[in-house]
Design a protein around this motif. Sequence first.
Motif, PDB file in Angstrom:
ATOM      1  N   GLU A  49     -10.222  -5.107  -3.444  1.00  0.00           N
ATOM      2  CA  GLU A  49      -8.514  -5.085  -3.562  1.00  0.00           C
ATOM      3  C   GLU A  49      -7.963  -3.807  -4.061  1.00  0.00           C
ATOM      4  N   HIS A  65       5.822  -0.941  -5.211  1.00  0.00           N
ATOM      5  CA  HIS A  65       4.743  -1.552  -5.477  1.00  0.00           C
ATOM      6  C   HIS A  65       4.332  -1.328  -6.932  1.00  0.00           C
ATOM      7  N   ASP A  71      -3.138   8.865   1.744  1.00  0.00           N
ATOM      8  CA  ASP A  71      -3.658   7.116   1.884  1.00  0.00           C
ATOM      9  C   ASP A  71      -2.262   6.538   1.547  1.00  0.00           C
ATOM     10  N   GLU A  72      -1.641   5.966   2.613  1.00  0.00           N
ATOM     11  CA  GLU A  72      -0.455   4.961   2.657  1.00  0.00           C
ATOM     12  C   GLU A  72      -0.518   3.877   1.603  1.00  0.00           C
ATOM     13  N   SER A  73      -1.793   3.372   1.436  1.00  0.00           N
ATOM     14  CA  SER A  73      -2.029   2.334   0.707  1.00  0.00           C
ATOM     15  C   SER A  73      -1.944   2.452  -0.629  1.00  0.00           C
ATOM     16  N   VAL A  74      -1.906   3.676  -1.070  1.00  0.00           N
ATOM     17  CA  VAL A  74      -1.925   3.795  -2.657  1.00  0.00           C
ATOM     18  C   VAL A  74      -0.356   4.289  -2.864  1.00  0.00           C
ATOM     19  N   SER A  75       0.399   4.332  -2.020  1.00  0.00           N
ATOM     20  CA  SER A  75       1.848   4.648  -2.359  1.00  0.00           C
ATOM     21  C   SER A  75       2.547   3.636  -3.250  1.00  0.00           C
ATOM     22  N   ASN A 130      -9.282   1.578  -2.939  1.00  0.00           N
ATOM     23  CA  ASN A 130      -8.694   2.959  -2.655  1.00  0.00           C
ATOM     24  C   ASN A 130      -8.484   3.706  -3.969  1.00  0.00           C
ATOM     25  N   ASP A 158       6.435   2.032  -0.306  1.00  0.00           N
ATOM     26  CA  ASP A 158       5.706   1.713   1.088  1.00  0.00           C
ATOM     27  C   ASP A 158       6.871   2.245   2.135  1.00  0.00           C
ATOM     28  N   ASN A 163       0.780  -0.497  -8.127  1.00  0.00           N
ATOM     29  CA  ASN A 163       0.328   0.829  -7.823  1.00  0.00           C
ATOM     30  C   ASN A 163       1.052   1.936  -8.729  1.00  0.00           C
TER      31      ASN A 163
END
Length: 750
Positions: free
Chosen positions: A387, A360, A347-351, A390, A354, A363
């Motif tokens: 928000e 980030h 899951d890229e959204s928690v990298s 994930n 990015d 994160n």
Amino acid sequence: MKTRLETLCKKNVADCTYEELYRALLALVKEESGKRQEETKGRKLYYISAEFLIGKLLSNNLINLGMYEEVDKILKENGKSMAELEEAEPEPSLGNGGLGRLAACFLDSLATLNLPGDGVGLRYHCGLFHQNFKNNLQNETPDYWLNGAQWADDGKKTYSVSLAGKEYEAHLYQLDVTGYEGRTNKLNLFDLDTVDESIIEEGISFDKEDIAKNLTLFLYPDDSDEAGRKLRIYQQYFMVSAGAQMILEECVQRGCTLHDLADYAAIQINDTHPSMVIPELIRLLVEKGIAFEEAVKIVTKTCAYTNHTILAEALEKWPEEYLEEVVPQLMPVIRKLDKIVKKKTKDESVSIIDEDGRVHMANMDIHFTHSTNGVAALHTEILKDSELNNFYKMYPEKFNNKTNGITFRRWLLSCNHELAGFIESLIGGGFKKDAMELRKLAAFESDKEVLKRLMEIKADNKKKLAEWIQKKQGVSVNPDSMFSIQSKRLHEYKRQQLNLLYLIHQYFEIKEGHLPAAPVTAVFGAKAAPAYRIAKDIIHALLTLSEVIAEDAEVSKWIQVVFIENYNVTAAEKMIPACDLSEQISLASKEASGTGNMKFMLNGAVTLGTLDGANVEIRDCVGDENIYIFGQNSPQVIRRYERGDYCAREWYETDPNIRRAVDFIAGEQMMGKGDKKSLERLKNELVGKDWFQTFPDFSAYAVRKNQAVADYAVNPEKWAKMALKNISGAGFFSSDRTIEEYNKDIWHLG
Ligand code: 26V
């Protein structure tokens, strides 16, 4: 005490200047607070924060050390006053708003609860800017708060910090944090000796690239350009590297082997500004011979993270190349942490890093700390459900809520002596340490004498505020009007513009003969970030409107708009006790918590607000009948964003009241006094975008506010009862309660 004072001053109290008395008391307080330092056993907290909005300290320290009454008496006997003495103390300018003030309240509660917990931050020479108004525009100048006698002493220690390959010495300054009948902790602030105030040019501009001279010059210098953003990275790393070295040194001195760091230290990361403490600690531990994998585990166990906003633009993401330039020693660590995450999930959204090479910070915090908390129930739910959903799915056990709180010592005992004394006469002094005892006040809700006295105290405080405004700004306000106050940072999501539209609406209503139930004084206090154009446009519109109204004999009988210059803690302490109606009108879902809302209720104001942040919990504590709620709720707002179909122009075109008020902003009268470009820009922003959905809440706001004004005017007893219910329901919002929760769930101190 009088003799001690006179020995220090080398003359009679009556012959001393306030400056001399301030210096003498500073020395006396330091001596007393020093006696309450205690040896730390077990786990100690380090609250790392880029901001500590501590406010003036003399009165507060005197109260906490039990010396206030005696000093007050000595002053009075010698023809002096505490209020004038307070003027001699500069206010430390070390914060922007709620986040920094929360850190200060937490330090007070930690010491009061006898918990070992120090602050770690920066000693900004000119702090945040000093605000003044010229031609109805905000002007920024440096705030030289460090001139004169200081609470912070030289810690006589330095730590070497490497920035862009060069070594800088972080010099430690320390000030005592006194608990109310409790222990003394420390606030550790780092500074750089080579910083040079003479590089400041016009306003608050300076050479952003001369790090040796500018590093700790200002708090959050303008980050609208690359050099400004890099300077923030320089500041942040300087703070966390020196802090991490200090923490490790202290723990080792206390017997820690570093393998057991988490038994000696708990580190709370206040928003993402101190996030680099994670890779820095890992780097330092590895340097001291601990294996990388173990270092990661130790740091994760030691650190915890607090999120203070859901606004994406406020969540820090630093380009890799900036970090590579400023803190090259951290990048190998951050890359390894990123690899660990990428191995764990696709899951890229928690990298952490990015695909565009941005790091980030939040994160990294969530993956490599053991706790992530929001600051009010609604805020935490939004983090979990949307928000940060994930992350929540990966680590449900890490997420928890800690609803913010405020210290009642400063926000009641110190800023509102009269009310505190009256409360004590009714229910005893237990509420000072156990805030829930305020509930006992509810027993007096039908006691006419009590309600009358409550309103007399409010009237006194309003008179005092009026005198202060007169003295400070040369503006005369009617203390018999209803005081509605909106004081907080200027931001579109907080919607000072909604209040502006209401005031214009009222202007028209009065012109048409629809008179309000009572005259209203609308008081504002707010600083806008120097590069935040629309925020400055809103200030300009309010100041211009204030002039337009003041010159209109018909309208000025009913409405007055007052903008307090240079809003800070000291101003808040005068404004909050004098407030009737507390304006908490952010767009639902956007204000993480708010803490001003708590201060106002504690001082007997009634809230007019949306169901946002801690307003939701305030309503739960006081009941629907003691708060004015209006507007869309958070699911409705979130849905509107998801659908993406909000069209401000449609509202403008179909609602004649909205159109009339918005047109007025860039109409003849305002243009006659204001800046055409600024007023037009604000109007266009509202009609063309209105990202924070002011229009859909406009009519509900006007209706609710008019209802509040009518209740205030027509039924004073009902109003007084609401005020009482707000005070008696405020106990939950003591920061003592918040700190007890942090300690029980996250820190386990001592
Ligand atoms: C920062 C920025 C900076 C860039 C432009 C937009 C923007 C918007 C918001 C922020 C806020 C940063 C964090 C902060 O100060 N949060 C405040 O924390 C308080 C203490 O928890 C809380 O009561 C306020 O609701 C929250 O806004």
